[in-house]
Design a protein around this motif. Structure first.
Motif, PDB file in Angstrom:
ATOM      1  N   THR A   1       0.709  -1.237  -0.020  1.00 12.84           N
ATOM      2  CA  THR A   1      -0.038   0.029   0.153  1.00 12.84           C
ATOM      3  C   THR A   1       0.683   1.161   0.015  1.00 12.84           C
ATOM      4  OG1 THR A   1      -0.298  -0.092   2.437  1.00 12.84           O
ATOM      5  CG2 THR A   1      -2.001  -1.024   1.036  1.00 12.84           C
ATOM      6  N   ALA A   2       2.051   1.252   0.235  1.00 14.60           N
ATOM      7  CA  ALA A   2       3.032   2.409   0.211  1.00 14.60           C
ATOM      8  C   ALA A   2       4.514   1.916  -0.076  1.00 14.60           C
ATOM      9  CB  ALA A   2       2.901   2.977   1.745  1.00 14.60           C
ATOM     10  N   VAL A   3       5.258   2.887  -0.581  1.00 13.04           N
ATOM     11  CA  VAL A   3       6.616   2.684  -0.891  1.00 13.04           C
ATOM     12  C   VAL A   3       7.575   3.787  -0.776  1.00 13.04           C
ATOM     13  CG1 VAL A   3       8.044   2.203  -3.094  1.00 13.04           C
ATOM     14  CG2 VAL A   3       5.930   1.255  -2.824  1.00 13.04           C
ATOM     15  N   MET A   4       8.687   3.424  -0.123  1.00  6.93           N
ATOM     16  CA  MET A   4       9.492   4.396   0.229  1.00  6.93           C
ATOM     17  C   MET A   4      10.937   3.880  -0.464  1.00  6.93           C
ATOM     18  SD  MET A   4       9.171   5.806   4.123  1.00  6.93           S
ATOM     19  CE  MET A   4       8.742   4.119   4.983  1.00  6.93           C
ATOM     20  N   ASP A   5      11.362   4.493  -1.628  1.00  3.27           N
ATOM     21  CA  ASP A   5      12.561   4.006  -2.177  1.00  3.27           C
ATOM     22  C   ASP A   5      13.786   5.164  -1.464  1.00  3.27           C
ATOM     23  OD1 ASP A   5      14.643   3.566  -3.904  1.00  3.27           O
ATOM     24  OD2 ASP A   5      13.222   3.376  -5.683  1.00  3.27           O
ATOM     25  N   LEU A   6      14.636   4.531  -0.870  1.00  4.89           N
ATOM     26  CA  LEU A   6      15.771   5.049  -0.177  1.00  4.89           C
ATOM     27  C   LEU A   6      17.025   4.975  -1.100  1.00  4.89           C
ATOM     28  CD1 LEU A   6      14.704   4.181   3.316  1.00  4.89           C
ATOM     29  CD2 LEU A   6      14.128   5.914   1.872  1.00  4.89           C
ATOM     30  N   HIS A   7      17.106   4.535  -2.082  1.00  2.00           N
ATOM     31  CA  HIS A   7      18.310   4.207  -2.856  1.00  2.00           C
ATOM     32  C   HIS A   7      18.377   4.932  -4.257  1.00  2.00           C
ATOM     33  CE1 HIS A   7      21.419   1.937  -4.985  1.00  2.00           C
ATOM     34  NE2 HIS A   7      22.084   1.634  -3.863  1.00  2.00           N
ATOM     35  N   GLY A   8      17.516   4.665  -5.236  1.00  4.72           N
ATOM     36  CA  GLY A   8      17.351   5.213  -6.293  1.00  4.72           C
ATOM     37  C   GLY A   8      16.020   5.245  -6.888  1.00  4.72           C
ATOM     38  N   THR A   9      15.505   4.667  -8.101  1.00  4.66           N
ATOM     39  CA  THR A   9      14.310   4.568  -8.431  1.00  4.66           C
ATOM     40  C   THR A   9      13.660   3.417  -8.909  1.00  4.66           C
ATOM     41  OG1 THR A   9      15.101   4.903 -10.839  1.00  4.66           O
ATOM     42  CG2 THR A   9      14.601   7.001  -9.715  1.00  4.66           C
ATOM     43  N   ASP A  10      14.322   2.178  -8.531  1.00  6.46           N
ATOM     44  CA  ASP A  10      14.015   0.831  -8.816  1.00  6.46           C
ATOM     45  C   ASP A  10      12.662   0.504  -8.095  1.00  6.46           C
ATOM     46  OD1 ASP A  10      15.794   0.478 -10.861  1.00  6.46           O
ATOM     47  OD2 ASP A  10      17.237  -0.693  -9.764  1.00  6.46           O
ATOM     48  N   THR A  11      12.821   0.903  -6.821  1.00  6.01           N
ATOM     49  CA  THR A  11      11.699   0.442  -6.053  1.00  6.01           C
ATOM     50  C   THR A  11      10.306   1.403  -6.414  1.00  6.01           C
ATOM     51  OG1 THR A  11      13.127   0.155  -4.453  1.00  6.01           O
ATOM     52  CG2 THR A  11      11.013   0.015  -3.796  1.00  6.01           C
ATOM     53  N   VAL A  12      10.560   2.756  -6.713  1.00  9.23           N
ATOM     54  CA  VAL A  12       9.297   3.386  -7.274  1.00  9.23           C
ATOM     55  C   VAL A  12       8.789   2.577  -8.455  1.00  9.23           C
ATOM     56  CG1 VAL A  12       8.845   5.406  -8.598  1.00  9.23           C
ATOM     57  CG2 VAL A  12      10.402   5.761  -6.521  1.00  9.23           C
ATOM     58  N   ARG A  13       9.622   2.118  -9.338  1.00  7.44           N
ATOM     59  CA  ARG A  13       9.161   1.444 -10.522  1.00  7.44           C
ATOM     60  C   ARG A  13       8.252   0.130 -10.004  1.00  7.44           C
ATOM     61  NH1 ARG A  13      11.000  -2.868 -12.602  1.00  7.44           N
ATOM     62  NH2 ARG A  13      13.078  -2.694 -11.618  1.00  7.44           N
ATOM     63  N   VAL A  14       8.898  -0.543  -9.126  1.00  7.88           N
ATOM     64  CA  VAL A  14       8.347  -1.786  -8.882  1.00  7.88           C
ATOM     65  C   VAL A  14       6.910  -1.347  -7.879  1.00  7.88           C
ATOM     66  CG1 VAL A  14       8.318  -3.579  -6.989  1.00  7.88           C
ATOM     67  CG2 VAL A  14      10.345  -3.136  -8.596  1.00  7.88           C
ATOM     68  N   GLY A  15       6.638  -0.275  -7.346  1.00  5.11           N
ATOM     69  CA  GLY A  15       5.557   0.000  -6.573  1.00  5.11           C
ATOM     70  C   GLY A  15       4.378   0.292  -7.465  1.00  5.11           C
ATOM     71  N   ARG A  16       4.926   0.910  -8.630  1.00  2.45           N
ATOM     72  CA  ARG A  16       3.859   1.293  -9.529  1.00  2.45           C
ATOM     73  C   ARG A  16       3.392   0.057 -10.290  1.00  2.45           C
ATOM     74  NH1 ARG A  16       6.180   6.946 -12.696  1.00  2.45           N
ATOM     75  NH2 ARG A  16       5.119   8.308 -11.466  1.00  2.45           N
ATOM     76  N   GLU A  17       4.344  -0.882 -10.520  1.00  3.42           N
ATOM     77  CA  GLU A  17       3.826  -2.382 -11.134  1.00  3.42           C
ATOM     78  C   GLU A  17       2.894  -2.899 -10.273  1.00  3.42           C
ATOM     79  OE1 GLU A  17       6.489  -6.209 -12.394  1.00  3.42           O
ATOM     80  OE2 GLU A  17       7.355  -4.489 -12.221  1.00  3.42           O
ATOM     81  N   LEU A  18       3.167  -2.850  -8.951  1.00  7.14           N
ATOM     82  CA  LEU A  18       2.330  -3.442  -7.971  1.00  7.14           C
ATOM     83  C   LEU A  18       0.966  -2.618  -7.550  1.00  7.14           C
ATOM     84  CD1 LEU A  18       4.985  -4.441  -5.536  1.00  7.14           C
ATOM     85  CD2 LEU A  18       3.800  -5.936  -7.064  1.00  7.14           C
ATOM     86  N   GLY A  19       0.671  -1.513  -8.497  1.00  4.87           N
ATOM     87  CA  GLY A  19      -0.301  -0.798  -8.304  1.00  4.87           C
ATOM     88  C   GLY A  19      -0.517   0.201  -7.160  1.00  4.87           C
ATOM     89  N   VAL A  20       0.554   0.511  -6.475  1.00  8.59           N
ATOM     90  CA  VAL A  20       0.683   1.759  -5.464  1.00  8.59           C
ATOM     91  C   VAL A  20       0.341   3.051  -6.235  1.00  8.59           C
ATOM     92  CG1 VAL A  20       1.930   2.537  -3.714  1.00  8.59           C
ATOM     93  CG2 VAL A  20       2.156   0.027  -3.995  1.00  8.59           C
ATOM     94  N   PRO A  21      -0.515   3.715  -5.555  1.00 10.71           N
ATOM     95  CA  PRO A  21      -0.786   4.964  -6.340  1.00 10.71           C
ATOM     96  C   PRO A  21       0.335   6.019  -6.104  1.00 10.71           C
ATOM     97  CG  PRO A  21      -2.022   4.753  -4.255  1.00 10.71           C
ATOM     98  CD  PRO A  21      -1.379   3.363  -4.456  1.00 10.71           C
ATOM     99  N   ASP A  22       0.631   6.926  -6.776  1.00  2.69           N
ATOM    100  CA  ASP A  22       1.624   7.621  -6.800  1.00  2.69           C
ATOM    101  C   ASP A  22       1.783   8.401  -5.464  1.00  2.69           C
ATOM    102  OD1 ASP A  22       2.750   6.850  -9.177  1.00  2.69           O
ATOM    103  OD2 ASP A  22       2.401   8.824 -10.253  1.00  2.69           O
TER     104      ASP A  22
END
Length: 318
Positions: A226-247
């Protein structure tokens, strides 16, 4: 750590760049001991914590200029120590007080001047170190603690949430994982295979980063993230969107992505760092210290930090 010397001295040690660059450009110099002016305190530094931003800011002249830095330049931002001189007009601080905070790119030095009404970027900041928090730990709090608090404020996790944290074992991740858990959220943290035990110790469920991350997260959390924090780069952001987490429930700290709110220490709500220090003092947040180095080994310490594979914080003892 040895007890700080609060007697008067003409010179002290400080890490300096004579030319911008990587760890190889760092050197320890004897410099005049500064004296506080109006509204300033002088701190005898006992420990300085390193952060990725330290070497990023000083990697080249163009980047340094963006942060208002010029040569000769110091190194390190997080510090802890003891007030040993107080300038005219200062209230709230006295010689002998234990303090911690941040002074932009000048923390790794025997003495630093701090404007008591300043900020990390302008004049520095000083907060009273709570009883029960040792100086090494206090020296890790300012940048990473503020950044983690800012990231949490964006996604606002609660007991109903499953939060995916990318780079969970890094300096900011140490705080973000524990703050999210204190908020009642379930936390899944990315890291290397060797970081799994460290992440479990913090309260996260470990998952290895890299190709196939989305599938591994789905297997761990079939009910969804339900929520994503990317503390390294942008890969986890991309995965979060793939998993349907809203921006609006995704944040990052080390890059910019259209539609995603980034977080940094400058956006932290007032009192957030003091609260983190209180949680550390109460034993509700712990800060793993991955390695400590004497100031003479600053290059080795910076190389370790710059490798971005440290499970916890790197601290310089002074």
């Amino acid at each position: 750590m040895k007890e700080p010397d609060v007697t008067s001295a003409a010179t002290g040690r400080a890490v300096r760049f004579e030319a911008f660059g990587g760890p190889e450009a760092l050197g320890v110099r004897e410099v005049p001991v500064p004296h506080p002016g109006p509204g300033q305190i002088r701190v005898r530094v006992t420990a300085a914590g390193l952060n990725p931003m330290d070497w990023f800011m000083t990697s080249d002249a163009e980047t340094a200029a963006r942060f208002g830095l010029s040569l000769p330049c110091g190194f390190g931002t997080d510090y802890a120590g003891i007030v040993d001189q107080v300038g005219p007009g200062v209230t709230g601080f006295a010689a002998g007080d234990r303090v911690f905070g941040g002074v932009l790119s000048r923390a790794v030095a025997d003495h630093v001047l701090v404007d008591v009404a300043g900020t990390i970027a302008r004049g520095g900041e000083a907060l009273h170190t709570p009883d029960g928090v040792d100086d090494r730990t206090a020296a890790t709090l300012a940048i990473a603690g503020r950044t983690a608090a800012a990231a949490l404020a964006v996604v606002d996790p609660g007991p109903q949430d499953t939060v995916l944290i990318g780079g969970a074992g890094g300096g900011v991740g140490v705080f973000a994982v524990q703050l999210a858990r204190l908020a009642g959220a379930r936390v899944i943290g990315t890291g290397s295979a060797t970081s799994a035990d460290a992440l479990r110790d913090l309260g996260a469920e470990p998952v290895t980063y890299g190709d196939g991350l989305a599938d591994r997260v789905r297997a761990l959390a079939p009910g969804g993230v339900t929520a994503v924090m990317d503390l390294h780069g942008t890969d986890t952001v991309r995965v979060g969107r793939e998993l349907g987490v809203p921006d609006e429930r995704i944040t990052l700290i080390a890059a910019q992505v259209d539609g995603i709110t980034s977080a940094n220490g400058a956006t932290t709500t007032p009192g957030a760092l003091e609260e983190i220090a209180r949680l550390v003092a109460a034993g509700r947040i712990r800060v793993p210290i991955a390695a400590t180095f004497p100031i003479e080994r600053i290059r080795a310490a910076a190389e370790l930090q710059a490798g971005r594979h440290v499970h916890g914080k790197v601290v310089i003892d002074l």
